[in-house]
Design an enzyme around this catalytic site. Structure first.
Site, PDB file in Angstrom:
ATOM      1  N   GLN A 443      -7.129   4.331  -2.779  1.00  0.00           N
ATOM      2  CA  GLN A 443      -7.451   4.404  -1.358  1.00  0.00           C
ATOM      3  C   GLN A 443      -8.560   3.445  -0.883  1.00  0.00           C
ATOM      4  O   GLN A 443      -9.612   3.471  -1.331  1.00  0.00           O
ATOM      5  CB  GLN A 443      -7.701   5.800  -0.814  1.00  0.00           C
ATOM      6  N   SER A 446     -13.221   3.847   2.503  1.00  0.00           N
ATOM      7  CA  SER A 446     -14.734   3.805   2.608  1.00  0.00           C
ATOM      8  C   SER A 446     -15.177   2.407   2.359  1.00  0.00           C
ATOM      9  O   SER A 446     -14.773   1.442   1.635  1.00  0.00           O
ATOM     10  CB  SER A 446     -15.409   4.607   1.392  1.00  0.00           C
ATOM     11  N   SER A 478     -11.644   5.222  -6.239  1.00  0.00           N
ATOM     12  CA  SER A 478     -11.022   5.784  -7.657  1.00  0.00           C
ATOM     13  C   SER A 478      -9.866   5.093  -7.775  1.00  0.00           C
ATOM     14  O   SER A 478      -9.210   4.785  -6.815  1.00  0.00           O
ATOM     15  CB  SER A 478     -11.219   7.160  -7.591  1.00  0.00           C
ATOM     16  N   GLU A 561       2.776  22.158   5.622  1.00  0.00           N
ATOM     17  CA  GLU A 561       2.100  21.924   4.983  1.00  0.00           C
ATOM     18  C   GLU A 561       2.121  22.696   3.478  1.00  0.00           C
ATOM     19  O   GLU A 561       2.946  23.546   3.140  1.00  0.00           O
ATOM     20  CB  GLU A 561       0.587  22.505   5.365  1.00  0.00           C
TER      21      GLU A 561
END
Length: 694
Positions: A443, A446, A478, A561
């Site tokens: 991902q 950030s 990560s 969900e």
């Protein structure tokens, strides 16, 4: 939210809260401040007429034949509006000795209670009889008329207690022995009902503080807009949810056998009483000067909370008992009754899981993916559109067959966005291969200057022929050192407002212009990475949805969900602490610390279970699902630090490669990763509690 989960309990709680509010209990308590005897007779008459005191009595004795949970729901509602009088002692006596006290309670009488020989007699004023123990462990029901009870106005202005009785009870006229009662059972009943009252107190304190923070202005703004106040309220929400979960569970556990009830009672004695005190303290702090006045109700709730804690005994003693129970192998066994709704689903799932279990280990992941069992809540053909019942059945059958579902890691975040917003070509290219483990994702969100504030990201994407050129720096990424693909947010319109002009890209990590630099963390390892992008080309077909949709897509979750069943196993570090407690001769202070860790870990599982039960009932997740991460992070971090603390001075000989030390160092990131604890409390304050934005 009531401690009860069913619609019937929700209705009961709502009805009783409305009725209790009309009794104006706080006003009655103030008016009776100097009246030790018969102070609350009018209120008690209303309680009797409403049938609250007799809920736990059998119908044959004039009661409602209610369960312990029914009684707990009622007491929580009454405590929320601080109904004064002898309800706790009477309700406890009705559960402990229904045959002996039933006629009295049904006729409108009240029962006092002492929890130890010579101890204070709770709810003594106006009591018809009193349940008392003598030093040899025999319990008695003694008419108040033969006792010299002298009620006093104590700390809790809504109740009256009398000094203890120091008499040979067997010699008293009309004293009736209560066979079958022992101190342990009395303690469990008292803790169960006191926990229910604590839940009502904790929730009132939260509601009152939040309501005040929304309207009280300082420096031209509501105080709820200030982060410090917002965090106090969010922490009160965490506490209220923990108290509610533990109070619900101890009432449920009363029907699960003595071992389970005793375990749940110790969890409640630690969690509920201290939680109520903490929320009462914090409410007064948020209220400020007005909260310190006698005219405001806050101090009455603070007094009630302190008195309840004294009634059930030292939380440290409960924590020591809980540590010992856990060291003996006892865990709270979490059970969901599917009430037969699994009958249509289970046979086919069991058959499929058995076939997968028969495969060699390396072939199981692909088989799980092809069967839609890796993420069954996802839509077909990637999942099964599984509802809450089907998800639980699948989890149970996989666990029973010993088939472990692999962690999708970042793919678990990337693929739902592609499924919901991507093109057919993107879904075909990425979803199935990622589920089978053929593609690994990272991902790229950030950045050094943005962190959780994605709206301030600076990575830019410039239009080039056939696509976009991405330039910028990402951090805390990560898996970037071994990922095949990354989901990346970049700014495509620098002139648009902060939350607009951001686009969601799928980036091939093998593309020219990408440099991955490992970041060594405090553990000494390099889980995270910096990723530098220098004019990295991303074709148009790898933009998800439209340019400028990135902010909306980054917040995507599928409507159906994930629902999961909690485990009886405690958090990893808590289990390790219990293991140490079982093997070492720890002192009382250390054992109490272990017990508190067991309590918090158990509460985290209970909050997850309550969220699951809400899903099974067809409701969207409530506040318990939102505070689960906050409490879960504290649970893991505190547990890991406890384990290291139990090492004593041996810690000087342990390096970061020691498992206990590594866990302690590694869990420090949990309150930062995925949104810091402070950001999550801001979100909880604004979205759940309705506090104004800062």
């Amino acid at each position: 939210m009531s401690i009860g989960m069913s619609e019937e309990h929700a209705d009961l709680a709502e009805s009783l809260r409305g009725w209790a509010a009309g009794l104006a209990g706080a006003d009655v308590a103030r008016a009776a401040e100097h009246e030790p005897d018969e102070a609350f007779s009018a209120t008690w008459k209303a309680v009797v007429e409403m049938g609250v005191a007799a809920i736990g009595l059998p119908e044959s004795l004039g009661g409602s034949d209610g369960t312990t949970l029914d009684v707990a729901v009622a007491l929580e509602a009454c405590a929320h509006h601080l109904v004064p009088g002898p309800l706790l002692g009477t309700a406890a006596a009705a559960l402990l000795a229904p045959e002996a006290v039933g006629a009295t309670v049904a006729a409108g009488g009240s029962i006092g209670l002492a929890t130890r020989p010579g101890g204070p007699v709770w709810d003594a004023a106006g009591a018809s009889s009193v349940v008392l123990p003598d030093p040899d462990g025999t319990w008695w029901l003694v008419p108040s008329a033969v006792l010299d009870l002298r009620p006093v106005v104590g700390l809790d202005l809504t109740r009256r207690a009398a000094p203890g009785v120091d008499l040979p009870l067997a010699d008293l006229p009309d004293a009736v022995a209560l066979p079958g009662l022992d101190a342990a059972r009395v303690h469990r009943v008292v803790v169960t009902l006191a926990a229910a009252e604590a839940a009502g107190v904790a929730r009132w304190c939260l509601d009152t503080a939040v309501a005040y923070a929304k309207v009280r202005e300082q420096f031209g703004r509501p105080i709820g807009a200030f982060q410090a106040v917002k965090h106090l309220c969010a922490q009160m929400l965490e506490t209220a949810e923990a108290v509610t979960a533990a109070a619900w569970d101890v009432a449920v556990a009363s029907a699960a056998g003595e071992e389970q009830w005793a375990f749940a009672a110790d969890v409640a004695a630690i969690t509920c009483m201290e939680g109520a005190v903490e929320n009462a303290r914090t409410a007064i702090q948020v209220l400020g000067g007005i909260g310190f006045t006698f005219e405001h109700d806050a101090h009455l709730y603070y007094r009630r909370a302190q008195a309840l804690r004294s009634l059930v005994g030292s939380p440290d003693d409960a924590a020591v008992r809980l540590a010992d129970r856990a060291a003996d192998g006892v865990r709270r066994q979490l059970v969901v009754d599917l009430e037969g709704r699994d009958a249509e689903v289970r046979p086919a799932v069991r058959e499929q899981v058995a076939a997968i279990a028969a495969l060699p280990e390396p072939e199981r992941r692909a088989a799980l993916a092809d069967a839609g069992l890796l993420a069954p809540h996802w839509p077909a053909p990637y999942g099964r559109d599984a509802d809450a019942v089907a998800q639980l059945v699948i989890d149970e059958e996989l666990a029973a067959a010993g088939v472990e579902r692999p962690d999708l890691v970042i793919a678990g975040w990337a693929l739902p966005t592609i499924i919901e917003h991507g093109t057919d070509a993107q879904r075909e290219r990425f979803v199935a291969p990622s589920l089978r483990g053929e593609l690994v994702w990272c991902q790229l969100f950030s950045e050094p200057g943005s962190g959780s504030d994605l709206a301030s990201l600076r990575t830019r994407a410039e239009r080039v022929e056939g696509g976009w050129a991405l330039t910028g720096q990402k951090v805390w990424t990560s898996l970037a050192d071994r990922a095949d693909w990354g989901i990346c947010l970049a700014r495509t319109d620098p002139d648009a407002p902060a939350h607009q002009g951001i686009t969601y890209f799928l980036v091939d990590l093998r593309s020219p212009g990408i440099e991955v630099r490992p970041l060594r963390e405090m553990t000494g390892e390099a889980l995270f990475n910096e990723v530098f992008l220098d004019a990295v080309f991303v074709p148009d077909e790898l933009v998800v949805a439209r340019p400028g949709d990135g902010w909306r897509l980054a917040r995507t979750t599928l409507a159906n969900e994930r629902v999961a069943m909690g485990s009886a196993r405690l958090a990893t570090s808590t289990e390790r602490a219990v293991e140490i407690a079982a093997a070492d001769d720890l002192g009382a202070v250390a054992r109490a610390a272990v017990g508190r860790s067991v309590a918090l870990s158990t509460v985290c599982s209970l909050i997850g279970l309550r969220s699951t039960l809400r899903s099974l009932a067809g409701h969207r997740p409530g506040a318990e699902s939102s505070v689960a991460k906050l409490l879960g992070v504290r649970n893991r971090q505190d547990g890991a630090e406890l384990v290291v603390a139990l090492a004593g001075d041996r810690l000087a000989l342990l390096g970061a490669d020691a498992p206990d030390v590594w866990e302690m160092l590694n869990t420090r990131c949990l309150s930062i990763a995925g949104g810091t604890t402070q950001i999550l409390r801001n979100i909880a304050g604004e979205r759940l509690l309705g506090l104004p934005r800062g």
